[in-house]
Enzyme design. Structure first.
Site, short mmCIF file in Angstrom:
data_model
loop_
_atom_site.label_atom_id
_atom_site.label_comp_id
_atom_site.label_asym_id
_atom_site.label_seq_id
_atom_site.Cartn_x
_atom_site.Cartn_y
_atom_site.Cartn_z
N GLU A 182 -0.35 0.78 -14.66
CA GLU A 182 0.63 0.13 -13.76
C GLU A 182 1.47 -0.89 -14.51
OE1 GLU A 182 -1.58 -1.38 -10.38
OE2 GLU A 182 -1.45 0.54 -9.36
N GLU A 199 -3.91 7.31 -8.30
CA GLU A 199 -4.89 6.53 -7.53
C GLU A 199 -4.52 6.66 -6.06
OE1 GLU A 199 -5.12 2.47 -8.90
OE2 GLU A 199 -5.04 3.05 -11.01
#
Ligand code: GAL
Ligand code: ZN
Length: 660
Positions: free
Chosen positions: A144, A305
């Site tokens: 991320e 995710e």
């Protein structure tokens, strides 16, 4: 075969003796791929150059024995304590000039050359060790990127990189002084070396400098990614490279980052960090983030995710209702996911994320969640196999621009004006009508769309104005809004022309004045009905446009708020305000009627319809985001997929197919 379902797994958090059990249970539920390793640098390299990959290799082997493939993340979001002790200068610095310290994650400066050397050493060894492992199919750089960085790093190193970036962009300091308008408040620079990162000041900031800083930060993250990507690509040219993005997070221009990837990935957490209410609708926002990530890569994507349980760190969100986790995963698929990995396999016993729940609870014994997701994987696998590569077909697009978002976050005008929220007023209106939408950027071809919604084009360039003009000339329907054509690319107000500058003739109007609606809502009237509007009123003088809605409040009551202008073979709408929900819905109807946008299907509120087309077959998804059973009739000409028909149970989904 390409894997389609997976989990995020951290073998280093569990005793070795458990791994085989985990791998078996994964296989039994339908898991074919895991992502691992992205936070465990200290384990694999306990001191400089001393590598211990045996344990990871063993875990990969245990997974492989059950037929499970692996994606490896580089662990650079969490450099070990020994690196920080050795080189404390790599800790990032906040806008007040304070270092942020070890003890969480993201405690490293993205530009620091010493940190880069640590990364080079580790990633090179890591890649060499696993590049040819038959069970390693892909890589992810860091995790991320942009997360936790606030406005990133203000350390001397980043400041130097910023100066170099500016030198490259402007060439000489006079050009920078012009572009930044440094005549104001005596901010003139004699040399690039005198320029600082925009740290906390005594008062205010230069908006042009801030805009360049945000662009620079985004470029720096892309360069940080490239640095590692080059090492990985050289070592493992056959493996794929992806990155787990965060929807509308604004730290990195994802359109640019995606160019370095084989495909984009996204992390989807409908529960957010601790969403207190799961009963308030949010599914439009979730859908938009998925559509955005599909737009970023211009292709189907992976969910790296997908929420697997209750979210929470120190405080917790609500428990997803039975069926809701599956519904959210199905929504990801409906909007273009080719694979879905659930985060995480098992709730962790230690650390910050003890309450970010996994498919398995802390004790590792399968419960409601495991059973639900196992059932979901079993039922959905054939569908997801068939959908590989399939995309929706969209007649409408929303133009997304990080530049506009940056400029408006620096000067939001109204304290509650948010770029993405404003875009969402349009998205939601189309979403509620089940009209699928693409997100596009201004560098790509736009002519394929019947309708292009381009909100808040605050910064305008002649090239963009020309592109929009050509789009309309050729028959497109363009929607422009308040705060368009206000500034040039340097964030300086235009010296000449009427607002919206460079677009006024295209819109057939001039914005002569405006009113920032502080602490009040506005009102407009359209065909005898009144509708609430928010945040802003442009006061318009029409040249060739016709009024559709007029203001119904304030001294400008009776003057136009929403207009339409015929131009070339197309039309331009101008919306001089932020529309409330009812007005956006009315506006969507207008677009349906005049531009021929076609809803996929009429559905009750809270039931979403979405579509993907793969191998000549159309797949229509019906997703019930409500806690109630919803009646659905099989739509004309469609076959229930897998034989399942009938009412939609709470949080249930149905799929229908038809030859396209
Ligand atoms: C994601 C992140 C994961 C984990 C998860 C739960 O944003 O990529 O590493 O932190 O959130 O907090
Ligand atoms: Zn830095």
């Amino acid at each position: 075969m390409k894997p389609i379902f997976g989990v995020d797994y951290y073998p280093e958090h569990w005793p070795r003796e458990r791994w085989a059990t985990d791998a078996r249970m994964m296989r039994e539920m339908g898991v074919q791929v895991v992502r691992l390793a992205e936070f465990s640098w200290a384990k694999w390299e306990p001191s400089a150059g001393e590598f211990h990959f045996e344990e990871l290799e063993e875990a990969i082997g245990v997974l492989g024995a059950e037929g499970i493939r692996c994606i490896l993340g580089t662990p650079t979001a969490a450099p070990p304590a020994w690196i920080i002790r050795l080189n404390p200068e790599i800790e990032p610095m906040d806008a007040d000039g304070h270092r942020r310290h070890f003890g969480g994650r993201h405690h490293a400066c993205p530009s620091n050359p010493v940190y880069r050397e640590h990364i080079r050493r580790f990633v090179t060894a890591f890649a060499a060790r696993f590049a040819h492992h038959p069970n390693v199919i892909g890589w992810q750089v860091d995790n991320e990127l942009g997360n936790s960085h606030g406005d990133l790093c203000f350390c001397p190193c980043c400041e130097n990189r910023f100066r170099a970036w500016l030198k490259e962009k402007y060439g000489d300091i006079a050009a920078l002084n012009d572009a930044w308008g440094t005549a104001f408040w005596s901010q003139q620079y004699d040399r690039f070396e005198h320029i600082c990162a925009p740290k906390t000041t005594a008062s205010g900031h230069n908006p042009s400098q801030m805009l360049d800083w945000k662009r620079f930060c985004s470029d720096l993250v892309c360069e940080f990614h490239r640095f590692q990507a080059q090492i990985l690509r050289a070592a493992a040219p056959h493996a794929f490279l992806t990155h787990n993005m965060m929807g509308f997070s604004d730290k990195v221009d994802y359109f640019r980052l995606a160019r370095q990837l084989d495909f984009a990935s996204h992390d989807q957490y409908p529960g957010g960090h601790f969403r207190p209410r799961l009963d308030l609708p949010l599914e439009d926002r979730l859908a938009a983030e998925l559509d955005f990530i599909r737009g970023v890569g211009g292709a189907p994507f992976w969910i790296m995710e997908q929420q697997a349980g209750i979210t929470g760190w120190e405080v917790l969100g609500r428990t997803p209702r039975p069926g809701q986790l599956s519904l959210w995963a199905m929504q990801s698929i409906a909007h273009g996911a080719d694979a879905v990995l659930f985060f995480r396999w098992r709730s962790c016993l230690m650390g910050t994320e003890q309450y970010w729940h996994g498919l398995l609870p802390h004790n590792g014994v399968p419960g409601r969640t495991y059973r639900e997701i196992a059932g979901f994987m079993r039922q959905t696998a054939p569908l997801l196999e068939a959908l590989q590569g399939g995309m929706p077909v969209c007649q409408a697009a929303i133009l997304f621009s990080y530049d506009q978002e940056y400029a408006l976050s620096i000067q939001p005008h109204h304290p509650e004006l948010r770029y993405v929220d404003h875009l969402m007023t349009y998205y939601t209106a189309l979403y509620r009508r089940n009209i699928p939408v693409d997100f596009v950027h201004d560098g790509q071809p736009l002519d394929g769309y019947r309708v292009l919604i381009a909100p808040l084009l605050f910064l305008m360039t002649p090239a963009l104005a020309q592109k929009l003009r050509a789009y309309v000339q050729n028959g497109g329907t363009l929607v422009l809004t308040m705060r368009s054509g206000v500034k040039d690319e340097h964030n300086l107000c235009f010296a000449q022309g009427a607002l919206p500058c460079l677009l006024d003739d295209l819109c057939g109007l001039r914005v002569e004045d405006y009113d920032c609606l502080r602490d009040m809502d506005g009102l407009v009237e359209w065909d005898g009905e009144t509708y609430a509007v928010e945040k802003w009123s442009d006061l318009l003088t029409l040249t060739t446009a016709e009024p559709l809605a007029v203001y119904a409040r304030e001294f400008y009551a009776g003057t136009p708020a929403v207009t339409r202008n015929a131009y070339g073979a197309g039309k331009v709408y101008y919306v001089g305000t932020q529309m409330g929900e009812a007005l956006s819905a009315r506006f969507a109807r207008e677009l349906e009627q005049t531009a021929g946008l076609e809803p996929l299907l009429e559905t009750p509120l809270g039931v979403e319809a979405a579509q993907r087309v793969a191998q000549g077959v159309r797949y229509l998804f019906l997703l019930n985001h409500t806690a109630h059973t919803q009646p659905v009739a099989v739509p004309d000409g469609w076959q229930p997929y897998g034989g399942a028909g009938g009412d939609l149970p709470p949080y249930g989904a149905r799929v229908f197919t038809r030859k396209s």
